[in-house]
Design a protein around this motif. Structure first.
Motif, short mmCIF file in Angstrom:
data_model
loop_
_atom_site.label_atom_id
_atom_site.label_comp_id
_atom_site.label_asym_id
_atom_site.label_seq_id
_atom_site.Cartn_x
_atom_site.Cartn_y
_atom_site.Cartn_z
N ARG A 162 0.87 -1.18 0.00
CA ARG A 162 0.00 0.00 0.00
C ARG A 162 0.90 1.23 0.00
NH1 ARG A 162 -4.29 2.77 -1.30
NH2 ARG A 162 -5.08 4.11 0.32
N CYS B 1 -1.45 1.29 -7.21
CA CYS B 1 -2.74 1.69 -6.64
C CYS B 1 -3.73 0.55 -6.42
CB CYS B 1 -3.42 2.72 -7.55
SG CYS B 1 -2.41 4.15 -7.97
N VAL B 2 -3.64 -0.52 -7.16
CA VAL B 2 -4.67 -1.55 -7.17
C VAL B 2 -4.16 -2.83 -6.52
CG1 VAL B 2 -6.14 -2.95 -8.69
CG2 VAL B 2 -5.68 -0.55 -9.26
N SER B 3 -5.03 -3.44 -5.73
CA SER B 3 -4.66 -4.71 -5.10
C SER B 3 -5.90 -5.55 -4.83
CB SER B 3 -3.92 -4.47 -3.77
OG SER B 3 -3.66 -5.70 -3.14
N ALA C 206 -6.63 -5.36 1.44
CA ALA C 206 -6.42 -4.11 0.70
C ALA C 206 -7.58 -3.16 0.98
CB ALA C 206 -6.32 -4.40 -0.79
N GLN D 186 -8.93 2.56 -3.80
CA GLN D 186 -7.95 2.28 -4.84
C GLN D 186 -8.21 3.16 -6.06
OE1 GLN D 186 -7.56 -1.97 -5.63
NE2 GLN D 186 -8.06 -2.42 -3.50
N GLN E 50 -6.92 6.59 -5.68
CA GLN E 50 -5.48 6.69 -5.94
C GLN E 50 -5.17 6.64 -7.44
OE1 GLN E 50 -3.00 4.04 -3.55
NE2 GLN E 50 -2.52 5.83 -2.31
N GLU F 134 -5.45 -10.09 -9.96
CA GLU F 134 -5.50 -8.64 -10.11
C GLU F 134 -6.39 -8.25 -11.29
OE1 GLU F 134 -3.26 -6.24 -7.99
OE2 GLU F 134 -4.02 -8.00 -6.94
N THR G 209 -9.75 -6.00 -10.98
CA THR G 209 -9.92 -4.76 -11.75
C THR G 209 -11.18 -4.84 -12.62
OG1 THR G 209 -7.53 -4.41 -11.74
CG2 THR G 209 -8.79 -3.17 -13.38
#
Length: 174
Positions: free
Chosen positions: A7, A82-84, A89, A95, A98, A158, A162
């Motif tokens: 993070r 930014c993404v997790s 998370a 996210q 960000q 991931e 997304t």
């Protein structure tokens, strides 16, 4: 997931976005970029950033640098900074905030913002394919088969994360 993927604070994400913009601007319109807009790093993740204190100040590991579209790098950066999909998370809305901060720091234009989520998904899918290629490649491996399989699964998780939150990311970029 690689150890350097964690993070990151808003100020770190903003600094990374500005750093990437500086890299791209330094090659924009140059002979190095050829017929492409810029020279892309192609791996501007936190694992390839040099930090001064806790601020990213430079990139290293330019072995995959080549002419390309800035969204290739911005999509990868948005994903890796930014993404997790990790269970602990922050929520997708945080996210996405960000990702917007990164786009703002990069000064990404409106048409490119509309394509950023697709660029993130593309880079996640390409990352899984790249690692999958190492499973069948002759000669020495970059790491053992177990680690390669873990990175493939990570990229796929991931991508699924997304894709599941595509609308959240897209709305944040408006």
């Amino acid at each position: 997931m690689p150890a350097r993927f964690q993070r990151w604070t808003d100020s770190q994400v903003a600094a990374a976005g500005a750093l990437l913009r500086g890299l791209h601007d330094s090659t924009r319109g140059s002979r190095l970029a050829g017929r492409h807009p810029v020279v892309c790093h192609h791996d501007p993740g936190p694992n390839n950033a040099v930090f001064c204190g806790d601020v990213p100040v430079a990139f290293i590991d330019f072995d995959t640098a080549a002419p390309g579209d800035p969204l290739e790098d911005i999509g990868y950066m948005a994903w890796t900074w930014c993404v997790s999909s990790k269970p602990d998370a922050p929520p997708a809305s945080a996210q996405a905030a960000q990702v917007r901060l990164l786009a703002d720091a990069y000064e990404l234009d409106t048409p490119s913002r509309a394509r950023l989520v697709d660029a993130m998904l593309d880079r996640q899918a390409r990352n899984a394919r790249w690692w999958r290629g190492w499973l069948t490649a002759p000669g020495p491996r970059v790491t053992d088969d177990h680690q390669i399989a873990e990175r493939i699964r990570w990229s796929e998780r991931e991508h699924a994360h997304t894709a599941a939150h595509r609308e959240t990311f897209a709305v944040a970029l408006l």
